[in-house]
Design a protein around this motif. Structure first.
Motif, PDB file in Angstrom:
ATOM      1  N   ASN A  78      32.342  38.676  59.345  1.00  0.00           N
ATOM      2  CA  ASN A  78      31.374  39.035  58.206  1.00  0.00           C
ATOM      3  C   ASN A  78      31.078  38.645  56.743  1.00  0.00           C
ATOM      4  O   ASN A  78      29.941  38.952  56.314  1.00  0.00           O
ATOM      5  CB  ASN A  78      31.964  41.040  58.166  1.00  0.00           C
ATOM      6  CG  ASN A  78      31.124  40.993  59.676  1.00  0.00           C
ATOM      7  OD1 ASN A  78      29.867  41.079  60.056  1.00  0.00           O
ATOM      8  ND2 ASN A  78      31.984  41.808  60.751  1.00  0.00           N
ATOM      9  N   VAL A  79      32.020  38.248  55.874  1.00  0.00           N
ATOM     10  CA  VAL A  79      32.140  37.459  54.913  1.00  0.00           C
ATOM     11  C   VAL A  79      31.128  36.297  55.025  1.00  0.00           C
ATOM     12  O   VAL A  79      30.560  35.962  55.262  1.00  0.00           O
ATOM     13  CB  VAL A  79      33.474  37.687  54.072  1.00  0.00           C
ATOM     14  CG1 VAL A  79      33.092  36.659  53.350  1.00  0.00           C
ATOM     15  CG2 VAL A  79      33.780  39.068  53.863  1.00  0.00           C
ATOM     16  N   GLY A  91      26.759  35.446  54.107  1.00  0.00           N
ATOM     17  CA  GLY A  91      26.619  34.060  53.253  1.00  0.00           C
ATOM     18  C   GLY A  91      27.976  33.299  52.562  1.00  0.00           C
ATOM     19  O   GLY A  91      27.563  32.484  51.913  1.00  0.00           O
ATOM     20  N   PHE A  92      29.165  34.062  52.033  1.00  0.00           N
ATOM     21  CA  PHE A  92      30.223  33.591  51.305  1.00  0.00           C
ATOM     22  C   PHE A  92      30.842  32.674  52.062  1.00  0.00           C
ATOM     23  O   PHE A  92      31.523  32.627  52.916  1.00  0.00           O
ATOM     24  CB  PHE A  92      31.245  35.003  50.252  1.00  0.00           C
ATOM     25  CG  PHE A  92      30.154  35.673  49.930  1.00  0.00           C
ATOM     26  CD1 PHE A  92      29.665  35.770  48.635  1.00  0.00           C
ATOM     27  CD2 PHE A  92      29.944  36.704  50.348  1.00  0.00           C
ATOM     28  CE1 PHE A  92      28.331  37.094  48.028  1.00  0.00           C
ATOM     29  CE2 PHE A  92      28.956  38.388  50.081  1.00  0.00           C
ATOM     30  CZ  PHE A  92      28.491  37.404  48.828  1.00  0.00           C
ATOM     31  N   GLY A 120      33.098  27.530  58.466  1.00  0.00           N
ATOM     32  CA  GLY A 120      33.189  27.598  57.391  1.00  0.00           C
ATOM     33  C   GLY A 120      34.115  27.586  56.895  1.00  0.00           C
ATOM     34  O   GLY A 120      34.444  27.441  55.633  1.00  0.00           O
ATOM     35  N   ALA A 121      35.138  28.673  57.086  1.00  0.00           N
ATOM     36  CA  ALA A 121      36.505  29.440  56.241  1.00  0.00           C
ATOM     37  C   ALA A 121      37.672  27.816  55.980  1.00  0.00           C
ATOM     38  O   ALA A 121      37.867  27.090  57.092  1.00  0.00           O
ATOM     39  CB  ALA A 121      36.979  30.356  56.910  1.00  0.00           C
ATOM     40  N   THR A 122      37.841  27.529  55.029  1.00  0.00           N
ATOM     41  CA  THR A 122      39.107  26.601  54.549  1.00  0.00           C
ATOM     42  C   THR A 122      40.142  27.773  54.390  1.00  0.00           C
ATOM     43  O   THR A 122      40.799  28.712  53.810  1.00  0.00           O
ATOM     44  CB  THR A 122      38.732  26.380  53.317  1.00  0.00           C
ATOM     45  OG1 THR A 122      37.717  25.748  53.330  1.00  0.00           O
ATOM     46  CG2 THR A 122      39.567  25.403  52.854  1.00  0.00           C
ATOM     47  N   PRO A 123      41.835  27.460  55.166  1.00  0.00           N
ATOM     48  CA  PRO A 123      42.765  27.458  54.702  1.00  0.00           C
ATOM     49  C   PRO A 123      43.866  27.010  54.348  1.00  0.00           C
ATOM     50  O   PRO A 123      43.261  25.997  53.828  1.00  0.00           O
ATOM     51  CB  PRO A 123      43.655  26.817  56.827  1.00  0.00           C
ATOM     52  CG  PRO A 123      42.378  26.311  57.009  1.00  0.00           C
ATOM     53  CD  PRO A 123      41.315  26.658  56.288  1.00  0.00           C
ATOM     54  N   GLU A 164      32.084  49.822  36.755  1.00  0.00           N
ATOM     55  CA  GLU A 164      31.616  48.395  36.577  1.00  0.00           C
ATOM     56  C   GLU A 164      32.091  46.804  37.584  1.00  0.00           C
ATOM     57  O   GLU A 164      31.318  45.954  38.236  1.00  0.00           O
ATOM     58  CB  GLU A 164      31.564  48.563  35.234  1.00  0.00           C
ATOM     59  CG  GLU A 164      30.579  49.409  34.464  1.00  0.00           C
ATOM     60  CD  GLU A 164      31.185  48.404  33.241  1.00  0.00           C
ATOM     61  OE1 GLU A 164      31.530  47.296  32.282  1.00  0.00           O
ATOM     62  OE2 GLU A 164      30.147  49.729  31.908  1.00  0.00           O
ATOM     63  N   VAL A 165      33.072  47.059  37.862  1.00  0.00           N
ATOM     64  CA  VAL A 165      33.918  46.306  38.980  1.00  0.00           C
ATOM     65  C   VAL A 165      33.285  46.191  40.117  1.00  0.00           C
ATOM     66  O   VAL A 165      33.364  45.638  40.922  1.00  0.00           O
ATOM     67  CB  VAL A 165      35.489  46.121  38.713  1.00  0.00           C
ATOM     68  CG1 VAL A 165      36.437  45.686  39.066  1.00  0.00           C
ATOM     69  CG2 VAL A 165      36.395  46.258  36.997  1.00  0.00           C
ATOM     70  N   LEU A 166      33.683  47.435  40.515  1.00  0.00           N
ATOM     71  CA  LEU A 166      33.053  47.620  41.671  1.00  0.00           C
ATOM     72  C   LEU A 166      31.804  47.187  42.104  1.00  0.00           C
ATOM     73  O   LEU A 166      31.382  46.877  42.571  1.00  0.00           O
ATOM     74  CB  LEU A 166      33.351  49.343  42.447  1.00  0.00           C
ATOM     75  CG  LEU A 166      32.732  49.955  43.481  1.00  0.00           C
ATOM     76  CD1 LEU A 166      33.533  48.880  44.489  1.00  0.00           C
ATOM     77  CD2 LEU A 166      32.476  51.014  43.725  1.00  0.00           C
ATOM     78  N   GLU A 167      30.905  47.547  41.314  1.00  0.00           N
ATOM     79  CA  GLU A 167      29.628  47.417  41.476  1.00  0.00           C
ATOM     80  C   GLU A 167      29.482  45.357  40.812  1.00  0.00           C
ATOM     81  O   GLU A 167      28.689  45.037  42.134  1.00  0.00           O
ATOM     82  CB  GLU A 167      29.010  47.953  40.273  1.00  0.00           C
ATOM     83  CG  GLU A 167      27.404  47.412  40.057  1.00  0.00           C
ATOM     84  CD  GLU A 167      26.425  47.936  39.104  1.00  0.00           C
ATOM     85  OE1 GLU A 167      25.327  47.746  38.673  1.00  0.00           O
ATOM     86  OE2 GLU A 167      27.357  48.438  38.362  1.00  0.00           O
ATOM     87  N   LYS A 168      30.784  45.310  40.733  1.00  0.00           N
ATOM     88  CA  LYS A 168      30.463  43.455  40.488  1.00  0.00           C
ATOM     89  C   LYS A 168      30.627  42.889  41.634  1.00  0.00           C
ATOM     90  O   LYS A 168      29.811  41.901  42.093  1.00  0.00           O
ATOM     91  CB  LYS A 168      31.544  43.036  39.793  1.00  0.00           C
ATOM     92  CG  LYS A 168      31.541  41.446  39.411  1.00  0.00           C
ATOM     93  CD  LYS A 168      32.739  40.911  38.790  1.00  0.00           C
ATOM     94  CE  LYS A 168      32.966  39.484  37.982  1.00  0.00           C
ATOM     95  NZ  LYS A 168      34.608  39.563  37.142  1.00  0.00           N
ATOM     96  N   VAL A 169      30.855  43.380  42.772  1.00  0.00           N
ATOM     97  CA  VAL A 169      32.246  43.099  43.843  1.00  0.00           C
ATOM     98  C   VAL A 169      30.993  43.763  45.135  1.00  0.00           C
ATOM     99  O   VAL A 169      31.223  43.182  46.273  1.00  0.00           O
ATOM    100  CB  VAL A 169      33.244  43.093  44.638  1.00  0.00           C
ATOM    101  CG1 VAL A 169      33.900  42.408  43.182  1.00  0.00           C
ATOM    102  CG2 VAL A 169      33.577  44.367  44.238  1.00  0.00           C
ATOM    103  N   GLY A 170      30.478  44.247  44.505  1.00  0.00           N
ATOM    104  CA  GLY A 170      29.802  44.827  45.727  1.00  0.00           C
ATOM    105  C   GLY A 170      28.849  44.745  46.854  1.00  0.00           C
ATOM    106  O   GLY A 170      28.804  44.314  47.976  1.00  0.00           O
ATOM    107  N   PRO A 171      27.841  43.380  46.556  1.00  0.00           N
ATOM    108  CA  PRO A 171      27.948  42.235  47.584  1.00  0.00           C
ATOM    109  C   PRO A 171      28.708  41.866  48.441  1.00  0.00           C
ATOM    110  O   PRO A 171      28.685  41.613  49.311  1.00  0.00           O
ATOM    111  CB  PRO A 171      27.057  41.259  46.857  1.00  0.00           C
ATOM    112  CG  PRO A 171      27.212  41.786  45.016  1.00  0.00           C
ATOM    113  CD  PRO A 171      27.688  42.581  45.092  1.00  0.00           C
ATOM    114  N   VAL A 172      30.120  41.644  47.705  1.00  0.00           N
ATOM    115  CA  VAL A 172      30.386  41.156  48.595  1.00  0.00           C
ATOM    116  C   VAL A 172      30.973  42.405  49.949  1.00  0.00           C
ATOM    117  O   VAL A 172      31.428  41.903  50.966  1.00  0.00           O
ATOM    118  CB  VAL A 172      32.431  40.650  48.439  1.00  0.00           C
ATOM    119  CG1 VAL A 172      33.293  40.091  49.119  1.00  0.00           C
ATOM    120  CG2 VAL A 172      31.766  39.306  47.393  1.00  0.00           C
ATOM    121  N   LEU A 173      31.692  43.738  49.377  1.00  0.00           N
ATOM    122  CA  LEU A 173      31.668  44.742  50.165  1.00  0.00           C
ATOM    123  C   LEU A 173      30.896  44.839  51.205  1.00  0.00           C
ATOM    124  O   LEU A 173      31.443  45.446  51.852  1.00  0.00           O
ATOM    125  CB  LEU A 173      31.979  45.932  49.414  1.00  0.00           C
ATOM    126  CG  LEU A 173      32.707  45.183  48.349  1.00  0.00           C
ATOM    127  CD1 LEU A 173      33.667  46.641  47.243  1.00  0.00           C
ATOM    128  CD2 LEU A 173      34.694  45.028  48.616  1.00  0.00           C
TER     129      LEU A 173
END
Length: 292
Positions: free
Chosen positions: A18-19, A24-25, A45-48, A143-152
């Motif tokens: 889903n990420v 689209g990350f 497209g993930a990279t190991p 504020e840190v949570l808000e920063k990563v909100g789009p990923v979550l």
């Protein structure tokens, strides 16, 4: 943001897909023997990479989805761990189920390395992870949570900010004590009903129409009535680990854990009998009396 993921297991695989698909990350993940087959996420497209440090070098957000505190500590502070290579301002999001005291210590180590730490344990099941509908209980800086909100948002339905660092894992252990405790109790009752020859559909209907109606019943009913364990792919050994983490947390707090002790003892018999990799619904079978 570039996302790193460590722990592509039953839950982590759903997070990864889903990420990539919904969010689209770009995604880099730790190649590990414990991962689920990675064909789908590689195709997306993930990279190991080979070490946690390799993940940290490229990721703005690193998601951890591993078994428990020993694994998290090794990933964060061990040889070739995250703190060797975290980007300045990067955020580590620990979605594992871990001990709150360990979480606070890992957060301090990450902050000292110039990055940030959130504990964000998951509720719901692997099916919800696959569908991108997990719920997270997040402890840490808002504020840190808000920063990563789009990923979550790419793999969740609901994200609750529940308090300071460590509060997410504290609430997850409380949640899992109640959830696993209910299911263990129900499995023991269902085993006795089966031993007595009670019709399993009658048994589940009586509970559903009375005081036994619950999420625990909804999750175990398919196994009780049809022998279908796949609605809750959660290993018995992991359930025992979570209960024992709850007991450790209770001991540290000076809190009562009488019922938790009983739940742990019931599950421990199954694990010690070699059935730790059974799914929790199978406790219904494993609690039955031996055939004469």
């Amino acid at each position: 943001m570039h996302v790193g993921l460590i722990g592509v297991g039953l839950m982590g695989h759903g997070i990864a897909r889903n990420v990539l698909r919904r969010g689209g990350f770009a995604l880099t993940f730790l190649d590990h023997p414990g991962n689920q087959p990675a064909d789908e996420i590689l195709g997306l497209g993930a990279t190991p990479v080979k070490t946690p440090a390799d993940v940290a070098r490229v990721a703005d957000v690193v998601i951890l989805c591993v078994t428990g505190s020993p694994q998290v500590e090794a990933i964060v502070t061990g040889e070739n761990g995250l703190i060797c290579a975290l980007k300045p301002g990067a955020v580590v999001v620990d979605c594992s189920t871990a001990l709150p005291e360990s979480t606070v210590a890992m957060g301090a180590a990450v902050e000292a390395a110039g990055a940030h730490y959130l504990d964000a344990p998951m509720t719901r099941t692997a099916n919800h992870a696959h569908e991108g509908k997990l719920n997270l209980l997040v402890g840490g800086d808002a504020e840190v949570l808000e920063k990563v909100g789009p990923v979550l948002a790419s793999f969740t339905e609901d994200v609750d900010h529940v308090g300071v660092l460590g509060d997410g894992h504290r609430l997850k252990l409380l949640h899992n004590f109640v959830s696993v405790g209910f299911m263990t109790l129900l499995a023991e009752a269902a085993a006795q009903a089966a031993d007595a020859g009670i019709n399993p559909e009658v048994f589940t209907d009586v509970l559903a129409n009375g005081g036994g109606a619950s999420a625990a019943l909804n999750r175990l009913a398919p196994y009780i009535t049809e022998g279908n364990r796949d609605g809750l792919p959660f290993f018995v050994a992991n359930a025992q680990k979570d209960i024992d983490y709850y007991r450790a947390m209770s001991q540290a707090a000076g809190a009562q854990a009488t019922i938790a002790d009983g739940v742990s003892a019931a599950i421990a018999q199954v694990v010690e009998g070699g059935e730790g990799q059974a799914y929790v619904p199978e406790l219904v079978r494993l609690f039955r009396k031996p055939a004469i």
